[in-house]
Design an enzyme around this catalytic site. Sequence first.
Site, PDB file in Angstrom:
ATOM      1  N   PHE A 132     -20.700  29.576  -0.961  1.00 27.45           N
ATOM      2  CA  PHE A 132     -20.873  28.532   0.036  1.00 27.45           C
ATOM      3  C   PHE A 132     -20.884  29.102   1.456  1.00 27.45           C
ATOM      4  CE2 PHE A 132     -19.209  24.330   1.961  1.00 27.45           C
ATOM      5  CZ  PHE A 132     -20.501  23.859   2.117  1.00 27.45           C
ATOM      6  N   SER A 143     -21.563  23.062 -10.528  1.00 32.07           N
ATOM      7  CA  SER A 143     -20.118  22.920 -10.338  1.00 32.07           C
ATOM      8  C   SER A 143     -19.356  23.878 -11.240  1.00 32.07           C
ATOM      9  CB  SER A 143     -19.686  21.473 -10.635  1.00 32.07           C
ATOM     10  OG  SER A 143     -18.283  21.387 -10.744  1.00 32.07           O
ATOM     11  N   ARG A 144     -18.611  24.809 -10.632  1.00 29.24           N
ATOM     12  CA  ARG A 144     -17.841  25.749 -11.448  1.00 29.24           C
ATOM     13  C   ARG A 144     -16.686  25.039 -12.148  1.00 29.24           C
ATOM     14  NH1 ARG A 144     -15.844  29.287  -6.316  1.00 29.24           N
ATOM     15  NH2 ARG A 144     -18.044  28.994  -5.872  1.00 29.24           N
ATOM     16  N   LYS A 146     -11.587  23.711  -0.465  1.00 29.80           N
ATOM     17  CA  LYS A 146     -11.144  22.398  -0.951  1.00 29.80           C
ATOM     18  C   LYS A 146      -9.942  22.596  -1.869  1.00 29.80           C
ATOM     19  CE  LYS A 146     -15.833  20.530  -0.667  1.00 29.80           C
ATOM     20  NZ  LYS A 146     -17.036  20.060  -1.420  1.00 29.80           N
ATOM     21  N   LYS A 173     -10.920  15.708  -6.301  1.00 22.38           N
ATOM     22  CA  LYS A 173     -12.148  15.562  -7.103  1.00 22.38           C
ATOM     23  C   LYS A 173     -12.352  16.754  -8.018  1.00 22.38           C
ATOM     24  CE  LYS A 173     -14.698  18.652  -4.772  1.00 22.38           C
ATOM     25  NZ  LYS A 173     -15.479  19.779  -5.313  1.00 22.38           N
ATOM     26  N   ASP A 185     -18.528  13.591  -3.341  1.00 24.92           N
ATOM     27  CA  ASP A 185     -18.159  14.876  -3.921  1.00 24.92           C
ATOM     28  C   ASP A 185     -17.832  14.747  -5.401  1.00 24.92           C
ATOM     29  OD1 ASP A 185     -17.948  17.573  -3.532  1.00 24.92           O
ATOM     30  OD2 ASP A 185     -16.312  17.476  -2.094  1.00 24.92           O
ATOM     31  N   GLU A 215     -11.093  25.957  -8.559  1.00 28.55           N
ATOM     32  CA  GLU A 215     -10.069  25.286  -7.757  1.00 28.55           C
ATOM     33  C   GLU A 215      -9.386  24.149  -8.514  1.00 28.55           C
ATOM     34  OE1 GLU A 215      -8.703  26.081  -5.050  1.00 28.55           O
ATOM     35  OE2 GLU A 215     -10.094  27.086  -3.683  1.00 28.55           O
TER      36      GLU A 215
END
Length: 330
Positions: A12, A252-253, A106, A189, A242, A279
């Site tokens: 990112f 999305s990991r 995040k 999220k 999100d 995360e």
Amino acid sequence: MDKITFIGGGSFGTALAIMLAKKGLEVSIWDRNPQVIEDINEKHENIKYVPSVVIPSNVTAFSSLKEAIGDNRYVVLAVPSHVIRIICRDIKPIIGKDTVIISIAKGIEAESGKRLSEVINEELPENPVVILSGPSHAEEVAQDIPTTVVVTSKDLKYAEEIQELFMTSKFRVYTNKDIVGVEIGGAVKNIIALAAGICDGIGYGDNAKAALMTRGMKEIVRIGEALGGKSETFSGLTGMGDLIVTCTSMHSRNRRAGILIGKGASSEEAIKEIGMVVEGIKACKAFHELKEKLGVSMPITDVLYRVLFEGKDPKYGVYELMTRDKKSEM
């Protein structure tokens, strides 16, 4: 010409660096990985994190924090949540009081339960801090696919400054005064996205995912309001926006890790396979502890915690969620 430094050459951070370089900014990237630095400077590509995307010549990578930061006004913390405090301590002797710190991570600090802006403020009390969040996969930002995010700060004038800095015809930036809500929405999220991936890995369908996302949204709102966030923030980009993108996309990991866990992998095996920080795993542990202290009901987070850290079978976890006591939706 505005100058900006990215601390961390991950996906990112690199995507945003490319975007700002195309806008005409002089961009520096600091990273620990010598190969990432070499690839950016010699091949104009970040092969490890954003392959097949050309990096403009006004992006330069450094191994020295001091050289990377120089006299730049803007420093972006493009590192995982668990190293934010360490990085802030590292850059404190280097930056000036007027340096604006922008965090794009995040999560929350697992040990303290503090939001990342709180962590940054503790370590860099004299510097303005701006949080950038929202549905923004690096792969799409790097390819100029239209994206919309939100920025927030304790002092809105700095959020507005970063809004102006980052705005392009393909990257729209809104401001939001609710720094608590923006940070909590972006962190929780990831938990729901991990759970959504597990449902996919098990082989459940659209009905299950729709239920998970909807009830997961309820958990985001509950914990967010308990911490001082505003309910309307969670229906915006950092909450619902999100949540949608991370629960439905293979970029999305968190979702990809969840799919592996749903198919029988351990969380450690899933992290190794993804090859980057997931995360949602760290957030699940942190928010499970936090919601216990606050007395907030988060049944999806409870079940996911037991799957990740206590070896519960994911299918039985779904059974437990489905067979809880009858309730009114409202």
